[in-house]
Design a protein around this motif. Structure first.
Motif, PDB file in Angstrom:
ATOM      1  N   TYR A 121      74.437  41.737  34.356  1.00  0.00           N
ATOM      2  CA  TYR A 121      73.535  41.242  33.319  1.00  0.00           C
ATOM      3  C   TYR A 121      72.063  41.462  33.664  1.00  0.00           C
ATOM      4  N   ASP A 122      71.755  41.381  34.955  1.00  0.00           N
ATOM      5  CA  ASP A 122      70.345  41.433  35.340  1.00  0.00           C
ATOM      6  C   ASP A 122      69.970  42.780  35.953  1.00  0.00           C
ATOM      7  N   ASP A 123      70.775  43.805  35.705  1.00  0.00           N
ATOM      8  CA  ASP A 123      70.333  45.163  36.008  1.00  0.00           C
ATOM      9  C   ASP A 123      69.011  45.384  35.262  1.00  0.00           C
ATOM     10  N   PRO A 124      67.999  45.953  35.908  1.00  0.00           N
ATOM     11  CA  PRO A 124      66.697  46.094  35.238  1.00  0.00           C
ATOM     12  C   PRO A 124      66.767  46.836  33.907  1.00  0.00           C
ATOM     13  N   ARG A 125      67.739  47.747  33.746  1.00  0.00           N
ATOM     14  CA  ARG A 125      67.875  48.455  32.473  1.00  0.00           C
ATOM     15  C   ARG A 125      68.413  47.537  31.381  1.00  0.00           C
ATOM     16  N   VAL A 126      69.284  46.615  31.769  1.00  0.00           N
ATOM     17  CA  VAL A 126      69.798  45.639  30.805  1.00  0.00           C
ATOM     18  C   VAL A 126      68.684  44.672  30.397  1.00  0.00           C
ATOM     19  N   VAL A 127      67.939  44.198  31.380  1.00  0.00           N
ATOM     20  CA  VAL A 127      66.838  43.262  31.090  1.00  0.00           C
ATOM     21  C   VAL A 127      65.838  43.920  30.150  1.00  0.00           C
ATOM     22  N   ASN A 128      65.493  45.168  30.422  1.00  0.00           N
ATOM     23  CA  ASN A 128      64.545  45.908  29.576  1.00  0.00           C
ATOM     24  C   ASN A 128      65.048  45.988  28.136  1.00  0.00           C
ATOM     25  N   LEU A 129      66.315  46.337  27.965  1.00  0.00           N
ATOM     26  CA  LEU A 129      66.886  46.428  26.617  1.00  0.00           C
ATOM     27  C   LEU A 129      66.844  45.073  25.915  1.00  0.00           C
ATOM     28  N   PHE A 130      67.273  44.033  26.619  1.00  0.00           N
ATOM     29  CA  PHE A 130      67.365  42.712  25.983  1.00  0.00           C
ATOM     30  C   PHE A 130      65.985  42.177  25.597  1.00  0.00           C
ATOM     31  N   ARG A 131      64.995  42.403  26.442  1.00  0.00           N
ATOM     32  CA  ARG A 131      63.646  41.935  26.099  1.00  0.00           C
ATOM     33  C   ARG A 131      63.169  42.614  24.810  1.00  0.00           C
ATOM     34  N   GLN A 132      63.479  43.900  24.672  1.00  0.00           N
ATOM     35  CA  GLN A 132      63.053  44.598  23.455  1.00  0.00           C
ATOM     36  C   GLN A 132      63.847  44.129  22.230  1.00  0.00           C
ATOM     37  N   CYS A 133      65.119  43.800  22.410  1.00  0.00           N
ATOM     38  CA  CYS A 133      65.894  43.225  21.292  1.00  0.00           C
ATOM     39  C   CYS A 133      65.212  41.947  20.805  1.00  0.00           C
ATOM     40  N   GLY A 134      64.710  41.138  21.729  1.00  0.00           N
ATOM     41  CA  GLY A 134      63.983  39.927  21.342  1.00  0.00           C
ATOM     42  C   GLY A 134      62.722  40.260  20.567  1.00  0.00           C
TER      43      GLY A 134
END
Ligand code: ZN
Length: 302
Positions: A121-134
């Motif tokens: 869940y906290d792979d930097p690529r996942v975090v990047n995607l999720f922040r942009q979804c927000g």
């Protein structure tokens, strides 16, 4: 109104279960009619190689775009989501997804998912995607799993350290939890193997699911699939209490993946039974089957 927050179309068979019937758009609409469901969120699948099974590659609508186009044929019934793999777009933690998200908005998509990439869940690529979804007001439905070979979905361990890390780093993104890796943790005694399965038995001590739902306003959960239904019914008394405590955070869904009767799911009848038994009020029933979905679908205009 009743909204099924987790549906698919296509050929989701594996070579081991080729007797099952793939589900067409018409099969999905017929099921909604049959079960008295007004609308469904269609989650295009798979966006990630981890979710591809061989029959999937050979189906009439094998990709995200063709499945969105199928959904567009039923604007009164289908709520469209886009889907993404965090590894797309140059394989960095700085990839800008706005080019793709603009196209999804033009197509009428109101969210993203379900995410099937087999990454923490906290792979930097996942975090990047999720922040942009927000940033784009897209709620994100995730498939959660544990650590193991041949899995799809975001990876966690007992105690959910990785989901916790993502929630802290993407506080403005609505995340809709789903899958064995999420729901097994309704109980404090979940083992690494439980995160890949459907653990049974009473819930003696509540797990990290409850803590995270309480602590993070942006975390929701859909009760779809065997994982969600098992979590709510493994301890019937506790299941009713859970529905009441988290009445503002739960979304009814089925995750029906096949067009045959074997693929039908019991969630809606079970909620109706809880209502008839007085375990939940009409207001709680209405929140779980409709209003919570409308709350997270900030982009959807009906
Ligand atoms: Zn699904």
């Amino acid at each position: 109104m009743i909204i099924d927050a987790h549906t698919h179309i296509g050929d989701l068979r594996s070579p081991a279960n080729m007797h099952r019937k793939p589900i067409t758009m018409e099969d999905l609409i017929a099921r909604l009619d049959d079960e008295g469901i007004d609308k469904a969120i269609l989650l295009p699948w798979p966006a990630s190689p981890d979710g591809v099974q061989f029959p999937t590659l050979l189906q009439p609508q094998p990709d995200i775009l063709s499945q969105i186009r199928e959904g567009q044929r039923y604007p009164d019934r289908i709520i469209l989501f886009g889907n993404v793999d965090p590894r797309w777009g140059g394989n960095t933690a700085g990839t800008d997804f706005s080019w793709l998200f603009e196209r999804f908005v033009e197509m009428g998509c109101a969210g993203i998912g379900e995410i099937g990439a087999n990454l923490p869940y906290d792979d930097p690529r996942v975090v990047n995607l999720f922040r942009q979804c927000g940033d784009w007001e897209f709620p994100v439905t995730i498939h959660a799993t544990g650590v193991g070979e041949g899995q799809y979905g975001l990876i966690d361990e007992p105690g959910s350290p990785h989901l916790l890390n993502l929630l802290q780093q993407a506080p403005n993104t609505i995340i809709i939890g789903h899958g064995p890796g999420f729901w097994a943790q309704i109980s404090a005694d979940a083992t690494p193997a439980d995160l890949l399965s459907y653990p049974k038995g009473p819930i003696r001590d509540e797990g990290v699911v409850q803590k995270l739902l309480r602590d993070f306003p942006n975390l929701y959960a859909d009760i779809s699939a065997h994982s969600g239904f098992n979590a709510l019914t493994r301890d019937p008394d506790y299941g009713a209490r859970f529905l009441n405590e988290f009445q503002d955070k739960l979304l009814f869904g089925t995750d029906v993946c096949f067009g045959d009767d074997e693929g039908r799911m019991p969630q809606l009848n079970w909620l109706k039974e809880r209502l008839a038994a007085g375990d939940i009020s009409p207001e709680v029933y209405d929140k779980i089957t409709c209003r919570n979905a409308l709350k997270v679908l900030k982009r959807w205009r009906g």
